[in-house]
Design a protein around this motif. Structure first.
Motif, PDB file in Angstrom:
ATOM      1  N   ALA A   1      -9.186 -61.590  50.805  1.00 45.41           N
ATOM      2  CA  ALA A   1      -8.776 -61.665  52.210  1.00 45.41           C
ATOM      3  C   ALA A   1      -8.784 -60.279  52.845  1.00 45.41           C
ATOM      4  CB  ALA A   1      -7.390 -62.294  52.319  1.00 45.41           C
ATOM      5  N   PHE A   2      -8.332 -59.290  52.101  1.00 49.17           N
ATOM      6  CA  PHE A   2      -8.350 -57.917  52.601  1.00 49.17           C
ATOM      7  C   PHE A   2      -9.787 -57.480  52.887  1.00 49.17           C
ATOM      8  CE2 PHE A   2      -8.936 -53.410  51.420  1.00 49.17           C
ATOM      9  CZ  PHE A   2      -8.192 -52.810  52.427  1.00 49.17           C
ATOM     10  N   SER A   3     -10.688 -57.729  51.958  1.00 42.97           N
ATOM     11  CA  SER A   3     -12.097 -57.363  52.149  1.00 42.97           C
ATOM     12  C   SER A   3     -12.665 -58.026  53.398  1.00 42.97           C
ATOM     13  CB  SER A   3     -12.923 -57.771  50.928  1.00 42.97           C
ATOM     14  OG  SER A   3     -12.499 -57.118  49.764  1.00 42.97           O
ATOM     15  N   ASP A   4     -12.388 -59.317  53.546  1.00 41.28           N
ATOM     16  CA  ASP A   4     -12.892 -60.048  54.714  1.00 41.28           C
ATOM     17  C   ASP A   4     -12.357 -59.448  56.013  1.00 41.28           C
ATOM     18  OD1 ASP A   4     -14.533 -61.883  53.422  1.00 41.28           O
ATOM     19  OD2 ASP A   4     -12.926 -63.345  53.157  1.00 41.28           O
ATOM     20  N   GLU A   5     -11.072 -59.064  56.000  1.00 46.92           N
ATOM     21  CA  GLU A   5     -10.471 -58.496  57.206  1.00 46.92           C
ATOM     22  C   GLU A   5     -11.088 -57.144  57.558  1.00 46.92           C
ATOM     23  OE1 GLU A   5      -6.353 -58.379  56.223  1.00 46.92           O
ATOM     24  OE2 GLU A   5      -6.150 -60.577  56.196  1.00 46.92           O
ATOM     25  N   VAL A   6     -11.293 -56.299  56.560  1.00 49.44           N
ATOM     26  CA  VAL A   6     -11.881 -54.979  56.805  1.00 49.44           C
ATOM     27  C   VAL A   6     -13.308 -55.117  57.346  1.00 49.44           C
ATOM     28  CG1 VAL A   6     -12.606 -52.807  55.730  1.00 49.44           C
ATOM     29  CG2 VAL A   6     -10.438 -53.854  55.071  1.00 49.44           C
ATOM     30  N   LEU A   7     -14.062 -56.033  56.756  1.00 46.89           N
ATOM     31  CA  LEU A   7     -15.436 -56.251  57.226  1.00 46.89           C
ATOM     32  C   LEU A   7     -15.440 -56.850  58.630  1.00 46.89           C
ATOM     33  CD1 LEU A   7     -16.996 -57.675  53.935  1.00 46.89           C
ATOM     34  CD2 LEU A   7     -17.524 -55.465  54.983  1.00 46.89           C
TER      35      LEU A   7
ATOM     36  N   PRO B   1     -22.520 -54.460  56.041  1.00 40.28           N
ATOM     37  CA  PRO B   1     -22.783 -53.230  56.785  1.00 40.28           C
ATOM     38  C   PRO B   1     -23.917 -52.441  56.129  1.00 40.28           C
ATOM     39  CG  PRO B   1     -20.804 -52.995  55.447  1.00 40.28           C
ATOM     40  CD  PRO B   1     -21.222 -54.430  55.350  1.00 40.28           C
ATOM     41  N   THR B   2     -24.572 -51.627  56.922  1.00 39.24           N
ATOM     42  CA  THR B   2     -25.675 -50.816  56.392  1.00 39.24           C
ATOM     43  C   THR B   2     -25.228 -49.402  56.044  1.00 39.24           C
ATOM     44  OG1 THR B   2     -26.321 -50.234  58.645  1.00 39.24           O
ATOM     45  CG2 THR B   2     -27.408 -52.142  57.648  1.00 39.24           C
ATOM     46  N   GLU B   3     -24.042 -49.027  56.501  1.00 39.21           N
ATOM     47  CA  GLU B   3     -23.498 -47.696  56.226  1.00 39.21           C
ATOM     48  C   GLU B   3     -22.137 -47.842  55.544  1.00 39.21           C
ATOM     49  OE1 GLU B   3     -25.127 -44.956  56.728  1.00 39.21           O
ATOM     50  OE2 GLU B   3     -26.825 -45.879  57.801  1.00 39.21           O
ATOM     51  N   PRO B   4     -21.687 -46.794  54.842  1.00 42.81           N
ATOM     52  CA  PRO B   4     -20.356 -46.845  54.227  1.00 42.81           C
ATOM     53  C   PRO B   4     -19.272 -47.110  55.265  1.00 42.81           C
ATOM     54  CG  PRO B   4     -21.602 -44.976  53.375  1.00 42.81           C
ATOM     55  CD  PRO B   4     -22.408 -45.539  54.501  1.00 42.81           C
ATOM     56  N   VAL B   5     -18.275 -47.883  54.879  1.00 43.27           N
ATOM     57  CA  VAL B   5     -17.166 -48.218  55.772  1.00 43.27           C
ATOM     58  C   VAL B   5     -16.022 -47.237  55.543  1.00 43.27           C
ATOM     59  CG1 VAL B   5     -15.420 -49.948  56.311  1.00 43.27           C
ATOM     60  CG2 VAL B   5     -17.783 -50.654  55.854  1.00 43.27           C
TER      61      VAL B   5
ATOM     62  N   ASP C   1     -14.441 -58.906  43.172  1.00 35.16           N
ATOM     63  CA  ASP C   1     -14.764 -59.412  44.499  1.00 35.16           C
ATOM     64  C   ASP C   1     -16.080 -58.771  44.909  1.00 35.16           C
ATOM     65  OD1 ASP C   1     -14.974 -60.261  47.101  1.00 35.16           O
ATOM     66  OD2 ASP C   1     -13.410 -58.931  47.870  1.00 35.16           O
ATOM     67  N   PRO C   2     -17.172 -59.523  44.957  1.00 33.89           N
ATOM     68  CA  PRO C   2     -18.446 -58.909  45.348  1.00 33.89           C
ATOM     69  C   PRO C   2     -18.365 -58.127  46.655  1.00 33.89           C
ATOM     70  CG  PRO C   2     -18.824 -61.116  44.511  1.00 33.89           C
ATOM     71  CD  PRO C   2     -17.328 -60.943  44.601  1.00 33.89           C
ATOM     72  N   ARG C   3     -17.485 -58.535  47.560  1.00 27.41           N
ATOM     73  CA  ARG C   3     -17.340 -57.826  48.833  1.00 27.41           C
ATOM     74  C   ARG C   3     -16.885 -56.387  48.618  1.00 27.41           C
ATOM     75  NH1 ARG C   3     -15.508 -62.591  48.437  1.00 27.41           N
ATOM     76  NH2 ARG C   3     -15.760 -64.277  49.938  1.00 27.41           N
ATOM     77  N   ALA C   4     -16.169 -56.155  47.525  1.00 32.58           N
ATOM     78  CA  ALA C   4     -15.655 -54.807  47.255  1.00 32.58           C
ATOM     79  C   ALA C   4     -16.797 -53.804  47.087  1.00 32.58           C
ATOM     80  CB  ALA C   4     -14.758 -54.819  46.019  1.00 32.58           C
ATOM     81  N   LEU C   5     -17.960 -54.297  46.708  1.00 38.44           N
ATOM     82  CA  LEU C   5     -19.120 -53.413  46.588  1.00 38.44           C
ATOM     83  C   LEU C   5     -19.506 -52.847  47.953  1.00 38.44           C
ATOM     84  CD1 LEU C   5     -21.108 -52.338  44.489  1.00 38.44           C
ATOM     85  CD2 LEU C   5     -22.526 -54.349  44.883  1.00 38.44           C
TER      86      LEU C   5
ATOM     87  N   GLU D   1     -16.194 -47.208  48.619  1.00 38.15           N
ATOM     88  CA  GLU D   1     -15.748 -45.834  48.855  1.00 38.15           C
ATOM     89  C   GLU D   1     -14.238 -45.757  49.071  1.00 38.15           C
ATOM     90  OE1 GLU D   1     -20.018 -46.266  49.848  1.00 38.15           O
ATOM     91  OE2 GLU D   1     -18.206 -47.313  50.540  1.00 38.15           O
ATOM     92  N   GLY D   2     -13.688 -46.745  49.770  1.00 36.84           N
ATOM     93  CA  GLY D   2     -12.251 -46.768  49.992  1.00 36.84           C
ATOM     94  C   GLY D   2     -11.465 -46.947  48.712  1.00 36.84           C
ATOM     95  N   TRP D   3     -11.953 -47.837  47.841  1.00 35.12           N
ATOM     96  CA  TRP D   3     -11.281 -48.043  46.556  1.00 35.12           C
ATOM     97  C   TRP D   3     -11.373 -46.798  45.689  1.00 35.12           C
ATOM     98  CZ3 TRP D   3      -7.936 -51.656  46.388  1.00 35.12           C
ATOM     99  CH2 TRP D   3      -8.127 -52.873  47.078  1.00 35.12           C
ATOM    100  N   GLN D   4     -12.513 -46.121  45.731  1.00 29.46           N
ATOM    101  CA  GLN D   4     -12.660 -44.896  44.939  1.00 29.46           C
ATOM    102  C   GLN D   4     -11.710 -43.804  45.417  1.00 29.46           C
ATOM    103  OE1 GLN D   4     -17.029 -44.698  45.502  1.00 29.46           O
ATOM    104  NE2 GLN D   4     -17.171 -44.469  43.289  1.00 29.46           N
ATOM    105  N   GLU D   5     -11.472 -43.750  46.714  1.00 36.27           N
ATOM    106  CA  GLU D   5     -10.547 -42.764  47.271  1.00 36.27           C
ATOM    107  C   GLU D   5      -9.125 -43.000  46.770  1.00 36.27           C
ATOM    108  OE1 GLU D   5      -8.659 -41.529  51.633  1.00 36.27           O
ATOM    109  OE2 GLU D   5     -10.504 -42.735  51.546  1.00 36.27           O
ATOM    110  N   LEU D   6      -8.719 -44.264  46.724  1.00 36.99           N
ATOM    111  CA  LEU D   6      -7.354 -44.601  46.310  1.00 36.99           C
ATOM    112  C   LEU D   6      -7.197 -44.644  44.792  1.00 36.99           C
ATOM    113  CD1 LEU D   6      -6.467 -47.423  48.871  1.00 36.99           C
ATOM    114  CD2 LEU D   6      -5.919 -44.990  48.981  1.00 36.99           C
ATOM    115  N   LEU D   7      -8.277 -44.899  44.085  1.00 38.63           N
ATOM    116  CA  LEU D   7      -8.237 -45.036  42.624  1.00 38.63           C
ATOM    117  C   LEU D   7      -9.297 -44.127  42.004  1.00 38.63           C
ATOM    118  CD1 LEU D   7      -7.993 -48.938  42.537  1.00 38.63           C
ATOM    119  CD2 LEU D   7      -6.147 -47.359  41.900  1.00 38.63           C
TER     120      LEU D   7
END
Length: 218
Positions: free
Chosen positions: A42-48, A59-63, A90-94, A98-104
């Protein structure tokens, strides 16, 4: 990419001791469940969606995440406090990696891919997606997967391999991650491979990318 063996992979990791948190254990397209944390999906869907995108309109560029999105992601991460080995699928996480890498910063990946024709057949059977659209999605997701791999190699499996070969390679990956290969009935079952690729010519870009992934795979 969706329909590429991600449920098999994540279910196998879970069987071997990876904590998934609040995950889906059943859905009509996968009787064993897609093993996705529904809050993270749900988080991924909301961000997208906030940027006019979706899982099938990537998206074609990093979010770049907002402060509020980072805060929400930290809450999701906090749900795993005290757990030695946890993860999510979650395939959407791909599309948002970049956001997940920043936090983790210590985040580790395990990837899996599948022949584009098999993926297209599965998407067509599930929702009637035209092959051209399915191929475009396969290309978009797997370009990201290969880019991520080239930034720092991680275990990458091919779902098209024979079941016995796939499990043998998976067991090596599990040991590398400090997980114990399951002694129970394997998570894999034939219905996870509803579709096998048919012999047909592929657009050159897809064929090239698939071959490159195969070269990188275990």
């Amino acid at each position: 990419m969706h329909r590429s063996g991600t449920s098999f992979l994540t279910g196998s990791l879970q069987q071997s001791g990876l904590e998934l948190g609040k995950f889906s254990a059943w859905n009509p397209h996968n009787l064993k469940g897609n093993r996705e944390n529904l809050e993270i999906v749900a988080f991924s869907d909301e961000v997208l969606a906030a940027r006019g995108f979706a899982w099938d309109n990537p998206p074609t560029e990093p979010v770049v995440w907002t402060d509020a999105e980072r805060s929400r992601a930290r809450e999701l991460i906090a749900d795993y406090d005290g757990v030695a080995r946890w993860g999510f699928k979650d395939p959407r996480a791909l599309l948002l990696v970049e956001g997940w890498q920043e936090l983790l910063p210590e985040l580790r990946f395990v990837g899996i891919f599948r022949h584009p024709t098999a993926v297209a057949q599965s998407l067509a059977a599930r929702g009637g997606m035209p092959q051209e659209q399915a191929f475009a999605l396969w290309l978009a997701y797997n370009k990201r997967l290969l880019k991520l791999y080239r930034e720092g190699a991680f275990p990458l499996l091919c779902f098209d391999e024979d079941e016995a070969v796939l499990h043998r390679k998976l067991d090596v990956v599990l040991e590398e991650l400090g997980l114990e290969p399951s002694t129970e009935e394997r998570f894999f079952s034939p219905e996870l491979k509803h579709h096998k690729q048919m012999r047909q010519s592929l657009p050159a870009e897809l064929q090239k990318l698939y071959r490159e992934l195969c070269r990188c795979a275990r």
